[in-house]
Design an enzyme around this catalytic site. Structure first.
Site, mmCIF file in Angstrom:
data_model
loop_
_atom_site.group_PDB
_atom_site.id
_atom_site.type_symbol
_atom_site.label_atom_id
_atom_site.label_comp_id
_atom_site.label_asym_id
_atom_site.label_seq_id
_atom_site.Cartn_x
_atom_site.Cartn_y
_atom_site.Cartn_z
ATOM 1 C CG HIS A 122 -8.939 -4.735 3.242
ATOM 2 N ND1 HIS A 122 -8.637 -5.769 4.100
ATOM 3 C CD2 HIS A 122 -8.761 -3.608 3.963
ATOM 4 C CE1 HIS A 122 -8.309 -5.271 5.286
ATOM 5 N NE2 HIS A 122 -8.365 -3.958 5.218
ATOM 6 C CG HIS A 148 -8.222 1.373 5.660
ATOM 7 N ND1 HIS A 148 -8.970 1.080 6.776
ATOM 8 C CD2 HIS A 148 -7.541 0.231 5.351
ATOM 9 C CE1 HIS A 148 -8.748 -0.179 7.136
ATOM 10 N NE2 HIS A 148 -7.883 -0.724 6.289
ATOM 11 C CG LEU A 149 -11.665 5.332 0.346
ATOM 12 C CD1 LEU A 149 -12.928 5.580 -0.469
ATOM 13 C CD2 LEU A 149 -10.442 5.463 -0.547
ATOM 14 C CG ASP A 208 -4.886 -3.324 4.622
ATOM 15 O OD1 ASP A 208 -5.702 -2.425 4.897
ATOM 16 O OD2 ASP A 208 -4.195 -3.905 5.484
HETATM 17 ZN ZN LIG Z 1 -6.820 -5.169 8.777
#
Ligand SMILES: [Zn+2]
Length: 433
Positions: free
Chosen positions: A62, A64-65, A307
């Site tokens: 999980h 985000h890039l 995350d």
């Molecule tokens: Zn989320």
């Protein structure tokens, strides 16, 4: 390609039940041998790992890039550099980019960019709904064929149960999981932190734990109904842990992850009004942390995931109510948990490594990852369990300099990362050797 002999490290490979001082030889991107005092071959380049832990590379299911579209926050170069520095050799990036990853053509573009820019293995999540708008199903089949490894509208709950049902049915035809950001949208409304005594005292709008529990309940029922695989992202409430435990006992196809911040931080930290602590689902209370720890112990929670959600510093540098949610997580994940739970004797280091390697690999059935089997991929990390360091966000390789662990003293750090037989991170720098 260089041939490596890593000697005298404390090799911990939970998937293979290994926990001993062992040598490991790497040839052509694969593990060629593991054993006691392997004899050096002429072409071996030797690495002395005595005093260090040798672990399979970590897997983050999980993150985000921010690429495509939000490169001011992060991109594939800085994001994967940060991942390598944190010991992650495989990461799964979410679909909430601009444009949203909701079509096969965008998946193909990402794959091309990954080949040129990434220093670790990047797997892609496709959106469940077009534009993450929750109105119409995205190109699930086409994206599956283009190689996505999961589907998710992460950042949002798929409010329409009919769409979530269809997504689970469709994804199961490709044996792929649907990852749920489980918070009931109406119940959380515009809440900015956990609803409880602290939110009441601070006068900030709350997001009740029940919003998570209710959202998780629906996902479990839909997974049971469809036979699809639902994965619950960033579990943060006691109620969710109890529900997932019961669902697993019933044989429902559910897996779940927990983040370092939900295990280590509570809502009270927000008394500082520091937006570095703003995240969804929100930081909760000790009672919830106790339940998360029990969930990790008994296998209800399969994996630790970061995350990693970087934002540009100026975006986070504002009033708590207005700040975006999330923060960088790759470079602190192992050290935070090692310092908080392993150094204090609450967990074994084997347990921590299991939840960052074999655990996530098994959750998503990635059989080629998360272990150091002979013949398998040479993705590994060297860890100095005694290295003391202080988190200085300015020194992190991520572009997201907002970090809830800033200034904290850590014990234990990843010192080298190998992907596919090449050292990609060493001594604080990205290498491509
Ligand atoms: Zn989320």
């Amino acid at each position: 390609m260089a041939q490596w002999l890593i000697q005298n490290g404390h090799l911990i490979d939970p998937a293979n039940g290994l926990d001993d001082v062992l040598d490991i030889r790497i040839v052509d991107g694969n593990v060629a041998a593991v054993g006691k005092s392997l004899t050096a071959e002429a072409s071996d380049e030797i690495v002395n790992a005595s005093g260090l832990i040798v672990s399979p590379g970590f897997i983050d299911i999980h993150c985000h890039l921010r690429e495509p579209g939000q490169e001011a926050k992060e991109d594939l170069v800085t994001g994967t550099a940060s991942a390598a520095a944190g010991g992650f050799t495989t990461i799964l990036t979410m679909a909430n980019t601009r444009p949203v990853i909701d079509q096969a053509i965008i998946v193909a573009g990402m794959k091309y960019k990954i080949q040129t820019d990434a220093v670790v293995r990047v797997e892609i999540t496709g959106a469940v709904t077009k534009g993450l708008e929750g109105k119409e199903l995205a190109e699930i089949g086409d994206m599956a064929q283009a190689g996505v490894r999961a589907f998710s509208d992460d950042g949002f709950y798929v409010n329409d149960g009919r769409l979530m049902r269809a997504a689970l049915e469709y994804a199961s035809m490709f044996n792929l999981p649907v990852i749920s950001h489980s918070e009931d949208c109406c119940l959380v409304a515009d809440g900015v932190m956990h609803e409880g005594c602290v939110s009441a005292k601070l006068g900030l709008k709350g997001r009740p734990a029940e919003a998570e529990n209710i959202a998780v309940s629906r996902e479990l029922m839909l997974a049971e109904m469809t036979g699809g695989h639902v994965h619950i992202a960033h579990v943060s409430s006691k109620g969710a842990v109890d529900l997932i435990r019961a669902a697993k006992a019933k044989g429902i196809k559910v897996t779940a992850e927990v983040t370092p911040h939900h295990l280590c931080l509570v809502d009270k930290t927000i008394e500082s009004f520091d937006s570095a602590f703003k995240v969804n689902p929100p930081l909760r209370t000790n009672e919830h942390i106790v339940a998360l720890l029990e969930g990790l112990n008994d296998g209800t929670l399969d994996a630790i995931a970061t995350d990693h959600a970087p934002h540009a510093y100026e975006e986070k540098d504002c009033e708590f109510n207005d700040a975006p949610c999330g923060f960088a997580g790759f470079e602190t994940a192992f050290s935070v948990l090692h310092s908080r739970f392993v150094k204090t004797g609450e967990w074994s280091v084997q347990k921590l490594i299991q939840k960052m390697t074999a655990g996530p690999a098994a959750a998503f059935d990635w059989q080629d990852r998360g272990h150091l089997s002979v013949g398998g991929l040479a993705d590994l990390v060297l860890i100095d369990p005694n290295k003391a360091w202080v988190v200085d966000p300015q020194k992190l390789l991520t572009r997201g300099k907002s970090c809830p662990f800033a200034g904290m003293e850590m014990t234990g750090q990843v010192v080298r990362t190998m992907v596919n037989g090449k050292w990609v991170y060493q001594d604080g720098k990205i290498t491509r050797k």
